[in-house]
Enzyme design. Structure first.
Site, PDB file in Angstrom:
ATOM      1  CG  ASN A  55      -0.362  -0.126   2.402  1.00 53.98           C
ATOM      2  OD1 ASN A  55       1.274   0.208   2.718  1.00 53.98           O
ATOM      3  ND2 ASN A  55      -1.233  -0.650   4.034  1.00 53.98           N
ATOM      4  CG  ASP A 244      -9.139  -3.323   2.365  1.00 54.66           C
ATOM      5  OD1 ASP A 244      -9.087  -2.766   2.962  1.00 54.66           O
ATOM      6  OD2 ASP A 244      -7.754  -3.185   1.679  1.00 54.66           O
TER       7      ASP A 244
END
EC number: 3.1.2.2
Length: 369
Positions: A55, A244
């Site tokens: 991420n 998500d």
């Protein structure tokens, strides 16, 4: 063809190997309430985390971990449901119970995903999954995730037909009774989510900061072959990863900081998504505490190549995120400002879920008398 012992996972991922659990994973699996971890109803898959799994904060994306969890569950439940003679089937994900992100996983570490069948009803399979991260330079291992998933076997000849599940053998009678209670509880919760299926996230022009409309976000995705099983339906793990991502966008827009997934409340899969559908994944903030945010994510499928079927709700879930500084320390969360009556109602419902989970965690932390 893969060599003996190798299992082909989803397209785009390397072959994963079914291995006996390492000692740390075996210890974590010991807390599971079903058959023993070294029984045929337990497997482990592992994969090294690559830079494209990261991420923006540099850790492994929460959606990537959710996808690996679902892949392990799909392998073991499909294998179990085809362990006896009869009509062949594929196990489809129906529900994911609350999943906690206990510790971050870093790029370069090896993820060990251990899956075990802990209960079977007539038409469903409960799979419990533990995720361990291993630093291959130091040998250190830590538990990063725990999850419970429910699958149903669908016939290969008719994917709308649910088949019967072969029973598992329990070492203690209490295990079957405890599993039955979990089955009845999740069945009731699934029924309670259906009333929300008409909810739609609508855009609002010129929203004010810290309001629901300011951070709400949507992602539109055309379902292609790489998203699907061999039978043309989307992998549950693919859907969870997209959910998500949208939840992360909502959290980042609200906080303007680094954010990470702290937990995922139950994800309910209401209907299958076919190849060729256009799916809209919408997220909106529902509640904030001092240090966390709850985000509701809704998945709608539009079968654009099939005029006979209308747009429908395919999945829904609540994600919890926390805000982090550049040094990885927890930061206060800007408080949400609900405006409409519906937003105020969702805020109170979110507050109730937050207080319920907080009380549950405190009860688990308190020593037994």
């Amino acid at each position: 063809m893969a060599p003996p012992g190798l299992i082909h996972s989803a397209p785009g991922l390397p072959d994963t190997c079914a291995l006996p659990p390492p000692p740390a994973a075996a210890a974590a699996a010991a807390s599971m309430s079903g058959p023993t971890a070294d029984s045929p109803s337990a497997i482990q898959i592992c994969r090294i985390m690559r830079p494209d799994d990261a991420n923006v904060a540099g850790n492994v994306h929460g959606g990537t971990i959710l996808k690996m969890i679902e892949e392990a569950g799909a392998i073991i439940s499909t294998r179990h449901c085809n362990s006896q003679d009869g009509e062949r089937c594929v196990a489809a994900l129906a529900r994911v119970e609350r999943t906690d992100f206990l510790s971050p996983m870093c790029i370069g570490e090896v993820a060990h995903v251990s899956a075990e069948i802990t209960y079977t009803s007539k038409h469903s399979v409960e799979v419990q999954v533990n995720v361990m991260s291993e630093n291959i330079l130091t040998g250190n291992k830590k538990l990063t995730n725990k999850a419970t998933l429910w699958y149903v076997p669908l016939s290969l000849k008719n994917v709308d037909k649910v088949l019967e599940v072969p029973p598992v053998v329990y070492s203690r009678q209490e295990q079957e009774e405890e599993g039955r209670k979990r089955y009845e509880a999740q069945k009731l919760e699934r029924m309670e989510t259906k009333w929300r299926n008409g909810d739609i996230v609508q855009p609002v022009p010129n929203p004010e900061p810290n309001t629901v409309s300011y951070s709400q976000s949507s992602l539109i995705h055309l379902v292609g072959p790489s998203d699907c099983t061999l039978h043309g339906f989307v992998h549950g793990g693919v859907t969870m990863k997209l959910m998500d991502e949208v939840a992360g966008i909502v959290a980042a827009r609200h906080c303007k900081t680094n954010i990470v997934t702290a937990s995922v409340d139950a994800i309910n899969f209401h209907d299958k998504i076919r190849k060729g559908c256009v799916i809209t994944i919408s997220g909106r903030m529902t509640f904030t505490s001092n240090k966390s945010m709850e985000i509701e994510v809704l998945v709608d499928a539009d079968p654009v190549v099939d005029n006979s079927q209308k747009r429908y709700r395919a999945a829904s879930a609540f994600f919890t995120y926390v805000s982090l500084s550049q040094e990885g320390k927890s930061l206060p969360v800007p408080q949400l400002l609900p405006e409409t009556e519906d937003e105020k109602k969702r805020f109170e419902e979110g507050k109730g879920r937050y207080l319920q989970m907080k009380a549950k965690r405190q009860g688990q932390a308190d020593p037994q008398p």
